[in-house]
Design an enzyme around this catalytic site. Sequence first.
Site, mmCIF file in Angstrom:
data_model
loop_
_atom_site.group_PDB
_atom_site.id
_atom_site.type_symbol
_atom_site.label_atom_id
_atom_site.label_comp_id
_atom_site.label_asym_id
_atom_site.label_seq_id
_atom_site.Cartn_x
_atom_site.Cartn_y
_atom_site.Cartn_z
ATOM 1 N N LYS A 154 30.101 33.968 78.364
ATOM 2 C CA LYS A 154 31.341 34.697 78.560
ATOM 3 C C LYS A 154 31.950 34.829 77.214
ATOM 4 O O LYS A 154 32.604 34.265 76.516
ATOM 5 C CB LYS A 154 32.345 33.740 79.253
ATOM 6 C CG LYS A 154 33.503 34.338 79.971
ATOM 7 C CD LYS A 154 34.316 33.630 80.719
ATOM 8 C CE LYS A 154 34.098 34.323 82.132
ATOM 9 N NZ LYS A 154 35.208 34.033 83.033
ATOM 10 N N ASP A 156 30.723 27.408 79.545
ATOM 11 C CA ASP A 156 30.613 28.589 78.941
ATOM 12 C C ASP A 156 30.963 28.387 77.548
ATOM 13 O O ASP A 156 30.801 27.408 76.745
ATOM 14 C CB ASP A 156 31.677 29.556 79.560
ATOM 15 C CG ASP A 156 32.968 29.212 79.804
ATOM 16 O OD1 ASP A 156 33.706 28.238 78.710
ATOM 17 O OD2 ASP A 156 33.308 29.069 80.991
ATOM 18 N N MET A 179 43.180 35.579 73.689
ATOM 19 C CA MET A 179 42.111 36.983 73.730
ATOM 20 C C MET A 179 42.484 37.979 72.994
ATOM 21 O O MET A 179 42.504 39.263 73.563
ATOM 22 C CB MET A 179 41.880 37.148 75.202
ATOM 23 C CG MET A 179 41.114 36.040 76.050
ATOM 24 S SD MET A 179 40.976 36.456 77.616
ATOM 25 C CE MET A 179 42.366 36.120 78.398
HETATM 26 N N1 SAH Z 1 41.557 28.354 79.472
HETATM 27 C C1 SAH Z 1 41.704 28.624 78.078
HETATM 28 C C2 SAH Z 1 41.819 29.903 77.734
HETATM 29 C C3 SAH Z 1 40.666 31.076 78.159
HETATM 30 S S1 SAH Z 1 41.151 32.614 77.539
HETATM 31 C C4 SAH Z 1 42.905 27.681 77.582
HETATM 32 O O1 SAH Z 1 43.596 27.148 78.356
HETATM 33 O O2 SAH Z 1 42.810 27.524 76.308
HETATM 34 C C5 SAH Z 1 40.027 32.504 75.842
HETATM 35 C C6 SAH Z 1 41.111 32.626 74.641
HETATM 36 O O3 SAH Z 1 41.522 31.251 74.537
HETATM 37 C C7 SAH Z 1 40.596 32.854 73.383
HETATM 38 O O4 SAH Z 1 40.242 34.444 73.085
HETATM 39 C C8 SAH Z 1 41.447 32.382 72.430
HETATM 40 O O5 SAH Z 1 42.417 33.460 72.441
HETATM 41 C C9 SAH Z 1 42.018 31.180 73.083
HETATM 42 N N2 SAH Z 1 41.148 29.902 72.746
HETATM 43 C C10 SAH Z 1 40.631 29.061 73.474
HETATM 44 N N3 SAH Z 1 40.052 28.039 72.646
HETATM 45 C C11 SAH Z 1 40.565 28.195 71.396
HETATM 46 C C12 SAH Z 1 40.703 27.422 70.086
HETATM 47 N N4 SAH Z 1 40.072 26.397 70.171
HETATM 48 N N5 SAH Z 1 41.246 28.131 69.199
HETATM 49 C C13 SAH Z 1 42.033 29.235 69.291
HETATM 50 N N6 SAH Z 1 42.084 29.906 70.408
HETATM 51 C C14 SAH Z 1 41.286 29.426 71.330
#
Ligand code: SAH
Length: 467
Positions: A270, A248, A383
């Site tokens: 997504k 995604d 998020m």
């Molecule tokens: N499974 C993922 C989270 C998915 S929800 C994890 O464990 O990180 C998606 C949210 O994750 C985004 O809206 C943001 O808030 C955060 N996110 C994911 N990657 C990121 C990154 N490189 N930098 C900042 N926020 C991030």
Amino acid sequence: MDFLPIFMNIRGQRCLVVGGGEVAARKAALLQEAGAEIVVVSPRLSPTLTEQVRRWDISYRQGRFCATDLDDVVLVIAATDDEAVNREVSELARARALPVNVVDNPELCSFIVPSIIDRSPVQIAVSTGGASPVLARLLRTRLESLIPSAYGRLATMVDGFRDRVKGRFADVNARRNFWEQVLEGRIAEMVFAGRDEEAVAALEKALVSGGEQKVGEVYLIGGGPGDPDLLTFRALRLMQKADVVVHDRLISKEVLELTRRDAERIYVGKERDNHSVPQEQINQLLVDLAKQGKRVCRLKGGDPFVFGRGGEEIETLTENGVNFQVVPAITAALGASAYAGIPLTHRDYSQAAVFVTGHLKDGTMNLNWPALAQPNQTVVFYMGLKGLPVICSTLMAHGMSAETPIALVQQATTPRQRVFTGTLGDMPERIAGEEVKAPTLIIVGNVVKLHDKLSWFRSEAMIAKGE
Ligand code: SAH
């Protein structure tokens, strides 16, 4: 070839170590692992070696090396810091045609000790012929990362089947094909995932049917927050094995490039409020691909079980009898915290860290606000970018000071990382003119104060601006 690589059986055989320091202790430990009967000769012993002598029942003769120490031994290692003693050991041992190693002195050696990757019974030895032990060690480190630690168990398991496989396939090529299927396929993966019993059963079955049936499976892999260096060894190995990659938007280009070059790639999007492929369809897609016999890499941003809906995906897999495994990863909160210099907990500021979703539903977030608006903790919102004003105002409405520090970390761990800091009172206004891009993480708590002091990572944007 300057040296002949061989693996020598010294189990139960007398081996002599001359020297009593830390280097001698390391060599003694190696001999011990190979089951030798060890004799140590030295005027003194370091604390480590003293302990080893006691624990492993090593024979210790206190004193200077003398020729009779070589009686009845099969191998000699000199590890003293006295050049003259080392030379003497070497010469006398050679005169008796005993294999001798003098640590860090290739000229006095008749054999050298390689850097070892030990997955017993599998062993890999790396040597530079004494030219550069450090280089050998670096090479070893590289190989370590490529070879799963369970290789030893895999080797032991297949050893138990060797005769039967030989009986089943008289033809050498057929036999080799069979073993390649087993060692590169599902059965090996089962062993790596700790499912040895299943692996034995599958091997039995394959032996009867004459080969491994092509059965698909799904690897639910955490791709981490963006920096490819943060992937686990297992993630990388499975990414390079999979026939199809379902990924995604959160997966960075750099991480995606590490999947197998000829693998089919399916993007299932997504984006916030705009799930390009509904979750149920993704779940079904994984089942369908696996049922076609494919090895499917479901690559998700961060960790698959942290706000990743990974649980739902494997639920569908289980219901449909599809094999899978889950590979954990660095979640965004950990990546952002490390790369922005904002420790999630800290003796002086924060005794707990809470991860919540800041996803807006009908303009609000269904969260336990009184619990979040507590001092001495760090709250991380995933998020939450769109809901930032709601987050700030609601935390203040529940009693948090307007001065509470808050940070936004955009695209953490990537070359595009940006960090914005402020307070609950002024953050929404502060970023009004900035184009903050997704994905962004929000960190609330006093630990944010440490950012200026502890930040070390420089993104490309900062380097360009000379920051
Ligand atoms: N499974 C993922 C989270 C998915 S929800 C994890 O464990 O990180 C998606 C949210 O994750 C985004 O809206 C943001 O808030 C955060 N996110 C994911 N990657 C990121 C990154 N490189 N930098 C900042 N926020 C991030």
